[in-house]
Motif scaffolding. Structure first.
Motif, PDB file in Angstrom:
ATOM      1  N   ALA A  64      -7.646   8.881   3.279  1.00 45.35           N
ATOM      2  CA  ALA A  64      -7.890   9.008   1.841  1.00 45.35           C
ATOM      3  C   ALA A  64      -9.374   9.212   1.539  1.00 45.35           C
ATOM      4  O   ALA A  64      -9.720   9.975   0.645  1.00 45.35           O
ATOM      5  N   ASP A  90       3.909   5.223   0.743  1.00 48.81           N
ATOM      6  CA  ASP A  90       4.036   6.669   0.590  1.00 48.81           C
ATOM      7  C   ASP A  90       3.992   7.346   1.962  1.00 48.81           C
ATOM      8  O   ASP A  90       4.808   8.230   2.250  1.00 48.81           O
ATOM      9  N   LYS A 134       6.951   9.488   3.772  1.00 47.04           N
ATOM     10  CA  LYS A 134       6.712  10.859   4.229  1.00 47.04           C
ATOM     11  C   LYS A 134       7.075  11.013   5.699  1.00 47.04           C
ATOM     12  O   LYS A 134       7.687  11.994   6.090  1.00 47.04           O
ATOM     13  N   GLY A 138       7.623  -1.724 -16.079  1.00 48.67           N
ATOM     14  CA  GLY A 138       6.683  -2.190 -15.047  1.00 48.67           C
ATOM     15  C   GLY A 138       6.846  -3.678 -14.769  1.00 48.67           C
ATOM     16  O   GLY A 138       7.272  -4.427 -15.643  1.00 48.67           O
ATOM     17  N   TYR A 183      -6.190  12.337   0.224  1.00 49.78           N
ATOM     18  CA  TYR A 183      -4.762  11.997   0.199  1.00 49.78           C
ATOM     19  C   TYR A 183      -4.277  12.008  -1.240  1.00 49.78           C
ATOM     20  O   TYR A 183      -5.044  11.694  -2.163  1.00 49.78           O
ATOM     21  N   HIS A 184      -3.032  12.366  -1.401  1.00 48.83           N
ATOM     22  CA  HIS A 184      -2.402  12.274  -2.725  1.00 48.83           C
ATOM     23  C   HIS A 184      -1.121  11.468  -2.565  1.00 48.83           C
ATOM     24  O   HIS A 184      -0.306  11.752  -1.689  1.00 48.83           O
ATOM     25  N   HIS A 185      -0.978  10.415  -3.350  1.00 56.80           N
ATOM     26  CA  HIS A 185       0.294   9.676  -3.331  1.00 56.80           C
ATOM     27  C   HIS A 185       0.688   9.303  -4.742  1.00 56.80           C
ATOM     28  O   HIS A 185      -0.117   9.386  -5.671  1.00 56.80           O
ATOM     29  N   LYS A 186       1.940   8.934  -4.867  1.00 53.47           N
ATOM     30  CA  LYS A 186       2.432   8.584  -6.201  1.00 53.47           C
ATOM     31  C   LYS A 186       3.299   7.333  -6.124  1.00 53.47           C
ATOM     32  O   LYS A 186       3.826   6.999  -5.067  1.00 53.47           O
ATOM     33  N   GLU A 209       5.178   2.842 -12.112  1.00 45.63           N
ATOM     34  CA  GLU A 209       4.924   1.585 -12.831  1.00 45.63           C
ATOM     35  C   GLU A 209       6.020   1.524 -13.881  1.00 45.63           C
ATOM     36  O   GLU A 209       5.924   2.192 -14.912  1.00 45.63           O
TER      37      GLU A 209
END
Lengths: 418, 86
Positions: free
Chosen positions: A28, A89, A93, A382, B41-44, B47
């Motif tokens: 990241a 995540d 993946k 949430g 990085y891209h994550h999701k 909420e």
């Protein structure tokens, strides 16, 4: 009768991400790449290191060390706290990627999975080639800094051993040709399932190396070393036969919290227990279970330990019901001492559909419906939007964590993904 | 050094229809424009029902953690880091 080594084709692939949490942080943040970093439960000096990067491991920093000890070994180490959504995540993946190769993918933890290629067309190719392709796709589709170890063998135990031989970024195959050579290279403690206690038990029976272990008879392992059927399982798995392909049935739900500031004040501990019960209750209800027992375990600051469990006549479903019984156990403590770690679990699970309905306790049914309605609101808006009043101000206290080594919490992960 | 910011920022983002890639290109934070060079990085995650996207990106000397709220379409700069210890 002596059983020979399994000569069947290796069809099990064990994949283990290298320094998963630390590599995810380096992926990241490109400015962290190539530097010694560690993901720790807390960044404070007593925080526990959960995942050192490959560069930090080379400097001797290990999982379980305190942050202050890691800083002694490497003054410039970068410490990061966990980011569970990122790791989940990555997990989702890589599991999706693995399903392109085998319909049978079993996640073993947040950073490990087992692929079974038995009866798949892919076996017409070399599995080592498939492994290399998976590694390459992980770098392209997940991130260039994400690497993994791959082990291929005829059972899960040997596949995991193969995956641990050359770290990082290794790929090894164990079959009947090289099994004994591999056993000659490793130590007992390197075998998955052998800890220090098992090692001493084996030593006490004259077994000092994996080769001694392999040569021990089935009778010796079953009757002398393990004194149970476990010995027989070891005899078979050391020869490459599958004994671990069983998915355990859920028997309990539990939550644990290590207190940042240890305390003996029940007024401070009760909200923490309430939050643990709320988290546990959400998972219990999501799984459509009711519980009939509670287990409370407390680790005190002086390293002493106390625990108590109790089965109840009534079933437990709402957070309030779980909390009331937890507090009952909490008050059984012989002495109030400074608490370092709290752990609550519920057991005696029954499916909610088989629960005995009460003719007279109509209020209870209403409470159950209320709990489900509150859960629905929290799902929509949430976590902790609606909480018991006792939990006020607790939102950031017992924070989201990824369970280490466990796979049961991944059920919740797949629920969230859908 | 890592620093928590949690401030709304302006972001220019591109979408490439042939590659399907979505990329934050520039961030304007406290009057300065940072050109993004790397997408780490891209994550999701969700909420409640709200879908949140996190883009971990970097220019030459700073890494940024950007949060995109798909409900309000707002961007927040959550933290910055220069990759050195605190």
């Amino acid at each position: 009768m002596e059983i020979q080594i399994s000569r069947s084709k290796p069809t099990i692939m064990h994949i283990d991400l290298n320094s998963c949490f630390a590599s995810a942080e380096q992926q990241a943040n490109p400015l962290l790449r190539g530097k010694p970093i560690a993901v720790a439960a807390y960044s404070s000096p007593n925080g526990c290191v959960l995942s050192p990067s490959i560069e930090a491991k080379r400097l001797g920093i290990k999982v379980g060390m305190r942050v202050k000890d890691a800083r002694h070994l490497c003054k410039g180490i970068v410490i990061r706290t966990p980011d569970p959504p990122k790791y989940r995540d990555i997990h989702l993946k890589f599991c999706k990627l693995f399903r392109d190769y085998s319909p049978l993918v079993v996640p073993k933890s947040i950073d490990e999975a087992v692929l079974d290629f038995a009866d798949t067309a892919i076996l017409y190719q070399s599995l080592a080639r498939v492994g290399k392709e998976i590694k390459q796709r992980m770098r392209i589709e997940i991130g260039e800094w994400i690497s993994c170890n791959i082990g291929i063998a005829s059972n899960r135990f040997l596949a995991k051993l193969a995956a641990s031989l050359h770290k990082p970024d290794g790929l090894d195959v164990i079959d009947h040709h090289n099994l004994l050579q591999i056993y000659a290279q490793v130590k007992l403690i390197d075998l998955n399932g052998i800890n220090i206690r098992y090692q001493s038990r084996l030593n006490a029976c004259g077994i000092f190396t994996p080769l001694d272990f392999f040569k021990a008879s089935e009778e010796k392992l079953e009757k002398q070393v393990f004194r149970s059927i476990v010995g027989r399982y070891w005899y078979y798995k050391l020869r490459g036969f599958e004994t671990d392909a069983i998915e355990p049935k859920r028997k309990s739900f539990g939550q644990t919290y290590s207190l940042g500031k240890p305390t003996d004040d029940p007024a401070k501990l009760a909200p923490m227990l309430m939050k643990l019960c709320e988290k546990m209750g959400r998972r219990l209800r999501r799984g459509n279970f009711v519980a009939s027992g509670i287990h409370l375990a407390i680790l005190y600051w002086d390293r002493t330990f106390w625990h108590q469990s109790k089965l109840f006549h009534t079933t437990l479903f709402t957070t309030q019901e779980l909390f009331a019984k937890t507090m009952l156990l909490f008050n059984y403590q012989p002495q109030l001492k400074t608490v370092a770690n709290l752990s609550v679990s519920c057991f005696g699970l029954q499916s909610i559909s088989t629960q005995q309905l009460s003719l007279f306790e109509l209020d209870r049914t209403r409470q159950h419906q209320l709990a489900l309605a509150v859960d629905k609101i929290n799902d929509r808006y949430g976590e902790y939007v609606l909480t018991p009043a006792l939990m006020m101000g607790m939102k950031d206290l017992i924070i989201d964590r990824v369970a280490f080594g466990g796979v049961r919490e991944l059920e919740d992960l797949y629920h969230l993904d859908n | 050094m890592q620093e928590i910011i949690n401030e709304k920022v302006s972001v220019i983002m591109t979408y490439n229809q042939s590659s399907g890639l979505v990329k934050p290109e520039k961030i304007k934070w406290q009057g300065r424009v940072h050109t993004i060079e790397t997408i780490g990085y891209h994550h999701k995650f969700h909420e409640g029902k709200k879908l949140i996207h996190i883009f971990s990106v970097a220019d030459r000397c700073l890494a940024f953690r950007l949060r995109f709220d798909s409900d309000t379409l707002h961007w927040t700069l959550e933290e910055i880091s220069d990759g050195n210890p605190n």
